[in-house]
Design an enzyme around this catalytic site. Structure first.
Site, PDB file in Angstrom:
ATOM      1  N   PHE A 189      34.960  39.322  32.197  1.00 50.66           N
ATOM      2  CA  PHE A 189      35.412  40.439  33.028  1.00 50.66           C
ATOM      3  C   PHE A 189      36.645  41.032  32.348  1.00 50.66           C
ATOM      4  O   PHE A 189      37.637  40.341  32.145  1.00 50.66           O
ATOM      5  CB  PHE A 189      35.779  39.975  34.442  1.00 50.66           C
ATOM      6  CG  PHE A 189      36.256  41.114  35.306  1.00 50.66           C
ATOM      7  CD1 PHE A 189      35.347  41.927  35.966  1.00 50.66           C
ATOM      8  CD2 PHE A 189      37.605  41.407  35.427  1.00 50.66           C
ATOM      9  CE1 PHE A 189      35.781  43.010  36.741  1.00 50.66           C
ATOM     10  CE2 PHE A 189      38.052  42.484  36.194  1.00 50.66           C
ATOM     11  CZ  PHE A 189      37.129  43.280  36.854  1.00 50.66           C
ATOM     12  N   ASP A 231      41.708  38.508  25.737  1.00 48.01           N
ATOM     13  CA  ASP A 231      42.121  39.068  27.029  1.00 48.01           C
ATOM     14  C   ASP A 231      42.776  37.935  27.815  1.00 48.01           C
ATOM     15  O   ASP A 231      42.099  37.062  28.354  1.00 48.01           O
ATOM     16  CB  ASP A 231      40.876  39.615  27.746  1.00 48.01           C
ATOM     17  CG  ASP A 231      41.185  40.150  29.147  1.00 48.01           C
ATOM     18  OD1 ASP A 231      42.262  39.830  29.684  1.00 48.01           O
ATOM     19  OD2 ASP A 231      40.337  40.869  29.697  1.00 48.01           O
ATOM     20  N   LYS A 269      48.698  41.356  35.117  1.00 51.14           N
ATOM     21  CA  LYS A 269      48.829  40.473  36.294  1.00 51.14           C
ATOM     22  C   LYS A 269      50.229  39.857  36.448  1.00 51.14           C
ATOM     23  O   LYS A 269      51.126  40.492  36.963  1.00 51.14           O
ATOM     24  CB  LYS A 269      47.743  39.407  36.259  1.00 51.14           C
ATOM     25  CG  LYS A 269      46.343  39.992  36.570  1.00 51.14           C
ATOM     26  CD  LYS A 269      45.350  38.909  36.848  1.00 51.14           C
ATOM     27  CE  LYS A 269      43.955  39.418  37.126  1.00 51.14           C
ATOM     28  NZ  LYS A 269      43.759  39.937  38.464  1.00 51.14           N
TER      29      LYS A 269
HETATM   30  C1  PLP Z   1      40.596  38.742  32.371  1.00 49.43           C
HETATM   31  C2  PLP Z   1      40.830  40.044  33.054  1.00 49.43           C
HETATM   32  N1  PLP Z   1      40.906  41.161  32.317  1.00 49.43           N
HETATM   33  C3  PLP Z   1      41.138  42.360  32.877  1.00 49.43           C
HETATM   34  C4  PLP Z   1      41.298  42.476  34.234  1.00 49.43           C
HETATM   35  C5  PLP Z   1      41.566  43.824  34.840  1.00 49.43           C
HETATM   36  O1  PLP Z   1      42.887  43.888  35.243  1.00 49.43           O
HETATM   37  P1  PLP Z   1      43.350  45.018  36.300  1.00 49.43           P
HETATM   38  O2  PLP Z   1      42.693  44.697  37.599  1.00 49.43           O
HETATM   39  O3  PLP Z   1      44.850  44.875  36.328  1.00 49.43           O
HETATM   40  O4  PLP Z   1      42.907  46.315  35.736  1.00 49.43           O
HETATM   41  C6  PLP Z   1      41.247  41.343  35.046  1.00 49.43           C
HETATM   42  C7  PLP Z   1      41.393  41.444  36.514  1.00 49.43           C
HETATM   43  O5  PLP Z   1      41.022  40.592  37.264  1.00 49.43           O
HETATM   44  C8  PLP Z   1      41.006  40.089  34.444  1.00 49.43           C
HETATM   45  O6  PLP Z   1      40.929  38.971  35.165  1.00 49.43           O
END
Ligand code: PLP
Length: 417
Positions: A155, A239, A268
């Site tokens: 994700f 990520d 986050k």
């Molecule tokens: C691993 C990962 N990447 C990207 C995102 C996207 O982040 P945002 O919700 O701040 O756009 C999330 C959100 O849960 C995530 O867990």
């Protein structure tokens, strides 16, 4: 007393009684939400009005133990005094000037992020998805027209580039056509070998997949990704939006691995509760983007940057990080002993349990009966992301409350199974 437990104690005291109880607020908010807010979220029937450390209070005065941290955002706990103080001071000095000028907090933050990780340069933005957009653009600029490869179970966010790298039918299908040039493979070395070639711009991976249930990627997959990227001149991007910022017991998840990425994304927990994201590169990718290539109005603004610097002061602390690893082990052992728990996965304080009852029902029961905040990532999967400032008593109390919720649920298997 350590810095973080002292901070937690003072926060709880200072916030006690700060917000009056209001028994009618929840019903009013539910009505207004129904009428005025686009239905992209399914909310649980609680309205939180204040928080301190690992604790939250709702509009009716009930106290909850927070084992979700706003989905790995409140890593320093709620209203950590250092973050509150930094925000207060910065809000009274300067909140926004745009990226047309220099401003100290953002530059200091970028410096700290680069030196604490990959040693290159940093682009500051406002969310995890945006950080991944920046990473994708960086990789495409370095290797024009190259493919972005990601793996199933990933994700990376909801914007078009990040969504195109998120191979989940339910999330992608309603929004087709997606961005071209994205390829998804199974999360194993052979599948990766079959697609990465000289036309690959980047391999984008979460070292620990969060949203799909805390799956720790096999280190052989990460090593293969590194070798393939080296062989084909592609960028390896981690990520760390969810697994970074101390969550696994090191400031960055990659520090516990033998593999170094070329770039990483974070968000986050970075802002201590405020919205911020960052792309961090190594030296090789540091100067790929030049003026005019990319930007965002609010990125690296003084207020969020000051909050992020304060959050880093708290989390980039060897004592705290060692406690995260120890408490993670303590919780793993205690969770494994609970009724209806089939498996516990994760690293540090990023944990998931496979359970023998419906996880979504369990989450609601834990919230309303046990006053424990957790969440479900699937029909049988619970995710636990407590604030990283918890102590052993709070860790045990969270597991005890979860155990009580599980003991009260029938073992009927997840809904639909
Ligand atoms: C691993 C990962 N990447 C990207 C995102 C996207 O982040 P945002 O919700 O701040 O756009 C999330 C959100 O849960 C995530 O867990």
């Amino acid at each position: 007393m350590s810095v973080f437990s002292d901070g937690r104690a003072r926060t709880r005291e200072a916030s006690a009684g700060a917000v009056a109880e209001d028994a009618t607020l929840l019903a009013e908010l539910q009505r207004l939400d129904d009428a005025n807010v686009i239905r992209s979220y399914a909310r649980l029937p609680v309205a939180f009005v204040r928080g301190a450390g690992a604790w939250l209070w709702d509009s009716e005065g009930n106290e909850y133990l927070d084992f979700l941290s706003g989905i790995s955002v409140n890593n320093v706990g709620h209203c950590h005094p250092r973050v509150v103080e930094a925000v207060r001071a910065q809000a009274g000095a300067l909140v926004h000037v745009s990226n047309l000028f220099h401003s100290e907090p953002g530059v200091r933050l970028a410096t700290r992020l680069a030196t604490s990780s990959l040693g290159g340069k940093v682009f500051l933005c406002n969310s995890g998805a945006e950080a991944n957009e920046a990473a994708i653009k960086l990789a495409r600029k370095a290797k024009p027209k190259g493919d972005i490869v990601s793996v199933f179970g990933a994700f990376h966010g909801r914007t078009y580039g990040a969504l195109s790298a998120t191979p989940q039918e339910a999330k992608q299908a309603p929004f087709a056509p997606l961005v071209p040039g994205f390829r998804a493979v199974a999360a194993d070395p052979d599948s990766l070998r079959a697609v990465v070639d000289d036309n690959t711009a980047a391999v984008l991976l979460e070292p620990i997949q969060g949203e799909t249930g805390v799956h720790v990627l096999d280190e052989r997959l990460l090593q293969t990704a590194r070798e393939l990227c080296d062989a084909h001149g592609a960028a390896l991007i981690f990520d760390e939006v969810q697994c970074g910022m101390g969550r696994t017991g090191s400031l960055w998840a990659f520090e516990q691995l033998d593999v170094r990425p070329d770039a990483l994304t974070t968000a986050k927990g970075l802002g201590g509760g405020l919205p911020i994201g960052a792309l961090i590169t190594n030296q090789r990718y540091a100067d790929v983007l030049v003026p005019g290539d990319h930007g965002t109005t609010f990125g690296g603004g003084p207020l969020v940057a000051a909050a992020a610097l304060a959050a880093l002061e708290v989390l980039d602390d060897d004592t705290l990080l060692a406690r995260v690893r120890d408490l993670g082990e303590l919780m793993r052992v205690e969770l494994e002993a609970l009724p209806q728990v089939r498996e516990v996965r994760g690293r540090g304080l990023m944990l998931a349990c496979e359970i023998e009852t419906d996880a979504r029902e369990l989450v609601e029961h834990a919230l309303l009966q046990q006053r424990l905040v957790i969440n479900a990532t699937g029909p049988s999967t619970l995710r636990l992301l407590p604030p990283l400032i918890i102590d052993a008593n709070e860790a045990r109390e969270g597991v005890r409350r979860l155990g009580a919720a599980l003991a009260a649920e029938p073992a009927h298997g997840p809904a639909g199974s």
